[in-house]
Design a protein around this motif. Structure first.
Motif, short mmCIF file in Angstrom:
data_model
loop_
_atom_site.label_atom_id
_atom_site.label_comp_id
_atom_site.label_asym_id
_atom_site.label_seq_id
_atom_site.Cartn_x
_atom_site.Cartn_y
_atom_site.Cartn_z
N SER A 128 0.83 -1.19 0.00
CA SER A 128 0.00 0.00 0.00
C SER A 128 0.87 1.25 0.00
O SER A 128 1.92 1.30 0.63
CB SER A 128 -0.90 0.00 1.23
N SER A 130 -0.56 4.12 0.97
CA SER A 130 -1.41 5.04 1.73
C SER A 130 -0.62 5.77 2.82
O SER A 130 0.48 5.37 3.21
CB SER A 130 -2.55 4.26 2.39
N ARG A 135 -4.55 5.11 7.34
CA ARG A 135 -4.59 3.83 8.05
C ARG A 135 -5.18 3.99 9.45
O ARG A 135 -5.86 3.10 9.96
CB ARG A 135 -3.19 3.23 8.12
N LEU A 138 -8.89 4.04 9.09
CA LEU A 138 -9.36 2.68 8.83
C LEU A 138 -9.52 1.91 10.14
O LEU A 138 -10.57 1.29 10.39
CB LEU A 138 -8.37 1.96 7.91
N GLU A 139 -8.49 1.92 10.97
CA GLU A 139 -8.55 1.16 12.22
C GLU A 139 -9.65 1.69 13.14
O GLU A 139 -10.37 0.92 13.77
CB GLU A 139 -7.19 1.22 12.93
N TYR A 163 -8.74 7.84 2.06
CA TYR A 163 -7.86 7.16 1.11
C TYR A 163 -7.77 7.89 -0.24
O TYR A 163 -7.36 7.29 -1.23
CB TYR A 163 -8.30 5.72 0.94
N ASN A 330 -5.31 0.56 -2.20
CA ASN A 330 -4.62 0.75 -0.93
C ASN A 330 -5.49 0.37 0.26
O ASN A 330 -5.03 -0.24 1.23
CB ASN A 330 -4.17 2.21 -0.79
N LEU A 331 -6.76 0.75 0.18
CA LEU A 331 -7.69 0.46 1.27
C LEU A 331 -7.84 -1.05 1.46
O LEU A 331 -7.81 -1.56 2.59
CB LEU A 331 -9.04 1.11 0.99
N ASP A 334 -4.61 -2.43 3.05
CA ASP A 334 -4.47 -2.11 4.47
C ASP A 334 -5.47 -2.87 5.33
O ASP A 334 -5.19 -3.19 6.49
CB ASP A 334 -4.65 -0.60 4.69
#
Length: 374
Positions: A128, A130, A135, A138-139, A163, A330-331, A334
């Motif tokens: 990725s 990103s 990130r 995302l988490e 993203y 990328n998403l 990750d």
């Protein structure tokens, strides 16, 4: 080897000589199998419907040659409808030659075989590009989902935006008055859409109203959507009404991604909106994608042709679509298997910009698998 009546300009045709002397036919096949410059040997011949000593013997000789060769040897049968139980049994006894049925289908399958041979055999680890901030979003988003099958539209778009995927201007309203205020800030016309983690397909339940050009229309749409949702079975949770910028689009696209059981993350691009099922104009590529590979994916579709400026029309904003595809790639990388699919349809594009106006992210967890019937 070429006998009288043979066409010198076509050395693949043994002509009358092969009919008079069957050994010439077999020698021709052997020469092609042994030829290092021949990658595949295709033989147009019918298999016997009943026991036939000479033809069976020749088939077994070719099968033996094929077993020692380092290339495919294929028989094409045009009369597959005439295959008998004897023929089927004979085919099973010839494990080193493939028998394909029907000329068109056979040639198409061979073409696919050749294309497959040209693919990269070693798929690199997902890498990725990103940012750390993306990130982190995302988490945080996955943790906040708390086991839900999917993210609602607001959470989905927030993650997509992190993203680098272009998103339309929008905000969630809790009251009709707030909806009107947001619409005035964005500028008319706007769209009103229900926000609920329990409603994945908003249009199916009357949860989307387009072309709202005044405060009165926004207020009415807010109240109408709210009333429709409250009447639905299962009492879906209503988190508000999303008021969003209505983008004038020259083309509706679909961009998305999914987690394939064998291929891993796969990215999708093509013609979207209401025409997605009608046109069936989509192309797929394995992630990761960089900008150059995203452009190649776009070029494989009719939508990609239109984006270049079809029949005198202005070219559309390709960089926004490229950015969206790379961002999705990328998403998915990750997420490392925690996202099952991402559906951005439509992704609206014109000559100046492209934006995601809808987004659905389905998670890869027990709740999502149960909802899918797995």
């Amino acid at each position: 080897m070429l006998g009288p009546g043979s066409i010198v300009g076509n050395p693949l045709d043994a002509g009358f000589a092969a009919v008079v002397d069957p050994s010439v036919y077999m020698k021709s096949i052997k020469i092609m199998i042994d030829d290092p410059d021949t990658d595949i040997v295709i033989i147009d011949a019918e298999l016997p419907k009943a026991p036939h000593e000479l033809r069976e013997r020749n088939l077994r000789i070719v099968n033996e040659m094929a077993g020692q060769a380092n290339k495919p040897v294929i028989y094409i049968s045009a009369m597959s409808i005439g295959f008998t139980e004897f023929t089927k049994g004979l085919r099973k006894s010839l494990p080193d030659i493939a028998v394909m049925q029907g000329l068109d289908r056979a040639v198409g399958a061979i073409k696919s075989l050749i294309e497959y041979a040209g693919l990269r055999k070693e798929v690199p680890d997902i890498a990725s590009s990103s940012k750390a901030s993306a990130r982190a979003v995302l988490e945080k988003t996955l943790k906040a989902a708390n086991g839900a099958a999917a993210l609602d539209e607001v959470a989905s778009k927030k993650l997509l935006k992190a993203y680098g995927i272009p998103i339309s201007k929008e905000e969630v309203a809790q009251t009709a008055a707030e909806a009107v205020k947001i619409a005035k800030q964005i500028g008319f016309p706007v769209v009103a859409k229900v926000v609920s983690p329990d409603i994945l397909h908003k249009s199916d339940v009357g949860g989307v109203v387009l072309n709202l050009a005044s405060a009165a229309e926004v207020k009415k749409a807010f109240n109408d959507i709210t009333a429709r949702v409250k009447k639905l079975k299962g009492k879906p949770k209503l988190e508000g009404i999303l008021i969003a910028q209505q983008v004038k689009a020259d083309l509706e696209l679909v961009v998305g991604a999914s987690l394939d059981a064998e291929m891993g993350p796969v990215v999708l691009f093509g013609t979207g909106g209401v025409d997605i099922e009608l046109m069936k104009d989509v192309a797929l590529a394995g992630a990761p994608l960089d900008a150059a590979e995203a452009k190649e994916l776009i070029a494989r579709t009719k939508a990609g042709v239109k984006m270049k400026g079809y029949r005198g029309k202005p070219a559309l904003h390709e960089p926004s679509a490229v950015k969206a595809l790379v961002g999705l790639s990328n998403l998915m990388a990750d997420a490392n298997g925690r996202i099952a699919s991402i559906d951005v349809n439509p992704f609206l594009i014109n000559s100046k910009l492209g934006v995601a106006v809808d987004g659905l992210i389905v998670l890869n967890n027990a709740a999502a698998n149960k909802a899918a019937g797995h």
